[in-house]
Design a protein around this motif. Sequence first.
Motif, short mmCIF file in Angstrom:
data_model
loop_
_atom_site.label_atom_id
_atom_site.label_comp_id
_atom_site.label_asym_id
_atom_site.label_seq_id
_atom_site.Cartn_x
_atom_site.Cartn_y
_atom_site.Cartn_z
N GLY A 799 0.79 -1.24 0.00
CA GLY A 799 0.00 0.00 0.00
C GLY A 799 0.81 1.27 0.00
N GLY A 800 2.09 1.21 -0.30
CA GLY A 800 2.92 2.41 -0.38
C GLY A 800 3.08 3.10 0.95
N LEU A 801 3.39 4.39 0.91
CA LEU A 801 3.56 5.18 2.14
C LEU A 801 2.19 5.57 2.69
N ASN A 802 2.12 5.75 4.00
CA ASN A 802 0.87 6.04 4.70
C ASN A 802 0.54 7.53 4.57
N GLU A 803 -0.40 7.84 3.67
CA GLU A 803 -0.76 9.24 3.41
C GLU A 803 -1.61 9.84 4.52
N ALA A 804 -2.40 9.00 5.18
CA ALA A 804 -3.37 9.52 6.14
C ALA A 804 -2.75 9.83 7.50
N ASP A 805 -1.90 8.95 8.00
CA ASP A 805 -1.39 9.09 9.37
C ASP A 805 0.03 9.60 9.46
N LEU A 806 0.80 9.44 8.38
CA LEU A 806 2.22 9.81 8.42
C LEU A 806 2.54 10.67 7.20
N PHE A 810 8.38 9.53 9.70
CA PHE A 810 8.28 8.11 10.02
C PHE A 810 7.54 7.28 8.97
N ASN A 811 7.16 7.90 7.84
CA ASN A 811 6.46 7.11 6.83
C ASN A 811 7.37 6.04 6.22
N ASP A 812 8.68 6.34 6.17
CA ASP A 812 9.61 5.34 5.63
C ASP A 812 9.78 4.17 6.60
N LYS A 850 3.56 22.28 13.28
CA LYS A 850 4.47 21.18 12.94
C LYS A 850 4.71 20.28 14.15
N LYS A 851 4.86 20.89 15.31
CA LYS A 851 5.09 20.10 16.53
C LYS A 851 3.88 19.21 16.82
N MET A 852 2.67 19.75 16.63
CA MET A 852 1.47 18.96 16.89
C MET A 852 1.36 17.81 15.90
N ARG A 853 1.64 18.09 14.63
CA ARG A 853 1.59 17.05 13.61
C ARG A 853 2.63 15.97 13.90
N PHE A 854 3.85 16.41 14.27
CA PHE A 854 4.91 15.46 14.56
C PHE A 854 4.52 14.57 15.74
N GLN A 855 3.93 15.14 16.78
CA GLN A 855 3.54 14.36 17.94
C GLN A 855 2.48 13.34 17.57
N LYS A 856 1.57 13.70 16.70
CA LYS A 856 0.54 12.75 16.26
C LYS A 856 1.18 11.58 15.50
N GLU A 857 2.21 11.90 14.72
CA GLU A 857 2.88 10.84 13.97
C GLU A 857 3.65 9.91 14.91
N VAL A 858 4.23 10.48 15.96
CA VAL A 858 4.88 9.64 16.97
C VAL A 858 3.85 8.73 17.62
N GLU A 859 2.71 9.29 17.99
CA GLU A 859 1.67 8.50 18.65
C GLU A 859 1.17 7.38 17.74
N TYR A 860 1.09 7.65 16.44
CA TYR A 860 0.67 6.60 15.51
C TYR A 860 1.67 5.44 15.52
#
Length: 896
Positions: A799-806, A810-812, A850-860
Amino acid sequence: MNERPRCVLLNGSLAWRRGRVFADAPIVRVHLPPWARSALRKDDVDIVLFIDAPGCDRVLEPTVILDFQSGRQPVLRWRIDGAAAQCNGVRLSLPRGLKVLDFKVHDGPFAARDLNCWIEPAFQQKHSGERLLFEAETGDVGGLGALQSQLDARVAAHISSVQGVDFAPNGFFLAHTADPQLHIDLEEPLNTGWWRVEAQMAVALDARPRIYFDHDGDYFEHESAILVPRRLGQFIGYVRIGQPVHRLRFDPVCRLGETGNFQRLSMSRCAAPIHEVFRPSVARIIQAERRNRQVLHHLTCMPLKGGHWPMPLFPEEGLEHLAREAVGYLDWVEAFDYDPARDDAGYIDRLNTLKCKPLISVVMPVYKTPLDLLDKAIESVRAQLYTNWELCIADDASGDRALTARLDYWRKRDSRIKFETRKINGNISAATNTAFALVEGEWMALLDHDDELRPHALAEIALTLVEHPDAELIYSDEDKLDHTGARYGPYFKPEYSQFLLYGQNYFNHLTVHKAENVREAGGWQLGYEGSQDFDLNLRIIEMVEPEKIVHIPKILYHWRAVAGSTAVDVAEKSYAWEAGKRALHDHFERTGQAVVVGRTPGYPYYQVSWALPHPAPKVSLVIPTRDRAGLVRVCVNSIIEKTAYPDYEIIIIDNQSREMETLILFDELTEDPRVRVLKYDDEFNFSSINNFGVTHAKGDIVGLINNDIEVINADWLWNMVVLAAREDVGCVGAMLYYPNDTIQHAGVVVGIGGVAGHSHKYLPRGAQGYFARLQLVHDVTAVTAACLVVRKSVYQEVGGLNEADLRIAFNDVDFCLKVDEAGYRNVWTPRAELYHHESVSRGDEDSPEKKMRFQKEVEYMLKRWATDSRADRFYSPNLTLLWEDFRLREPGEIHD
């Protein structure tokens, strides 16, 4: 703190009344400026901490609080001199990886006219009596001459010439001879008296750097000082100078082909280094060499009759001792290793619950073995907590009556010991077959005649067979014993890594085979002496499914380092390397793989080159960008001008570029029929952009390439494609360097920092890495998408890279974990080298959004993959998750 605040209040009370500050035990957070945050990602940083509390009603007693925000390492605290901090500042060394510097200003109440605290770079403070002779420049700078730091103009010398070494002002060097030399002219002479020499270099602990001092226009070996490691990266020495010195010669290493990064050289006036004599290893060596009177003469500063006298710090034995201490192995042993007093009862209880206790046969060929070492080897078997074993010994016609008598003594003393003496001397393979013929057990373990098993070794094997009943090959971690019996050199291994095994026989000790598999494989083949076990391992992995190869991440074996042993140096036995090469060649012939087996340049390891499929598969290189014409030009031109691969296309994904320079560049680049530019007119989403590019790829193989990548070697893509084209391989990663030739990426370790970190980050280009990992193709859990090659079918399958959550970060790693989950191997190769200007085009994660988005990606990542508790199969749990340099797990560090 009401004007230009440089710190914020975290705890305690702080108030202004009538123009004064009234505080009670305030804890404040000191602002770490960008230069400090950046430097702390790479190394320890020296700073000066200032407290401004004018009119304070008492002498403050402050405490510095260091917080790594890792969730694993406790907060560190220490008290500093408040009076000094309020006057000239206090010099502190902030440890690498520090995230937050907090500060308890005082334990109780105080009042002052104002309060502020801040930090400044320590290099602004001139060291009293220090002569800075060299400091590496930042960046990738060419040329020699008067080398001066961009941060500090205290350099009081210049390199006049170099011999036998490639040397760059950024500190990187490669020795072409065993005697590389840097000649240094001093602006002012070094006067007579004691001087301390300090070199900061990223080199092996046994590099033995040496400094020579001018004596009437010449250099003399007996007046040179060997610098010894005091901690990782720091080498020191002492010399008593007897006449003014105008020139120096510095030899950074003592071996041909050695590489490193030379960062700093300085000398400081000092008192006679009497404290050095009190180090036990030094005192022992000085006494053994009967140099007590000579050393005392110089330390008491009796007259020196011309010339110079270097302080004898650590001859070879002491250096080895320090090398063991410097990596903290004995601290690790104390904190994490098997402890009989603590662990034996637990092992015995667990062994008593076993319903099945298989017989484990320990096979040991012997030949003219020193009797004391033979006794230690046999005693190590007899001391096993697990008692259902037999020891099968074959003497290869030693003709040694004392040896025969000793073996007979042990056989009579313990009925589990049996031996046979060969009538004709064969070789190690023949002797091992003779010993194996005595085996009655279901499982067979190998023990060299001068090595030792740990007391819990066979217990771990028996317990592992309960946890893994389908296992057919088991191997463990190991360390070494020097001639004094001291432990050093632990090898904490990964789980089964097929590609690493092709580079080195990392199974080594302790390896345990199912006896039936050894018989089916034909035992030890004659003609592979020196690598006979490697040959056997290769034949058995052809029979065994990978999931039935089990690694025990514990030290179960002591490999004794005696003269001529590969425990001392893997290059000790050249015939062993040749035999290993033949074993690999035969393995690939048996498995139908067209390869060429050669030597890893500069190292006694194997380099396997696979054949490119015919015809060569087309590769689509996907490069996302938004403007940044300068980066894109360098990236694309370096691919076109340097890449030797025969069939590729470049797809530039234009994510809303606006700058005219970029649009003109696109027109220029698309004149080459291999280059296309596709429009992606949506907000920046790294995952979505790459997925869009892959859907338009014409190649069977795709490469995800950042726009800030620059190609170094012509065969980079070839070396990645031959791996990616294999059916068992998923993602392939490359060696990426920062522009200053330090490593940015050499594979990704899941779990470092809670999510993932880059392997061997900041090591110098050419470094060997942890047990040669930086020189060998090996399996990894993940690689960065800054340069990632994968078959298009695999990309689409997961399914390639995760467009929705990452969208950004960390998508790689997530993609590689999906590929791993699908059953493919992710691989990293050092034979694809590129520069990477990391995140230049995207910028820092510094805005609230950016910090909020990054934190969400960490949580994912934590939720989807449990990266804070997931064990990376190719990284040992005995290594740290706080740093990226393969250092040992630190006492107090908790792994889930």
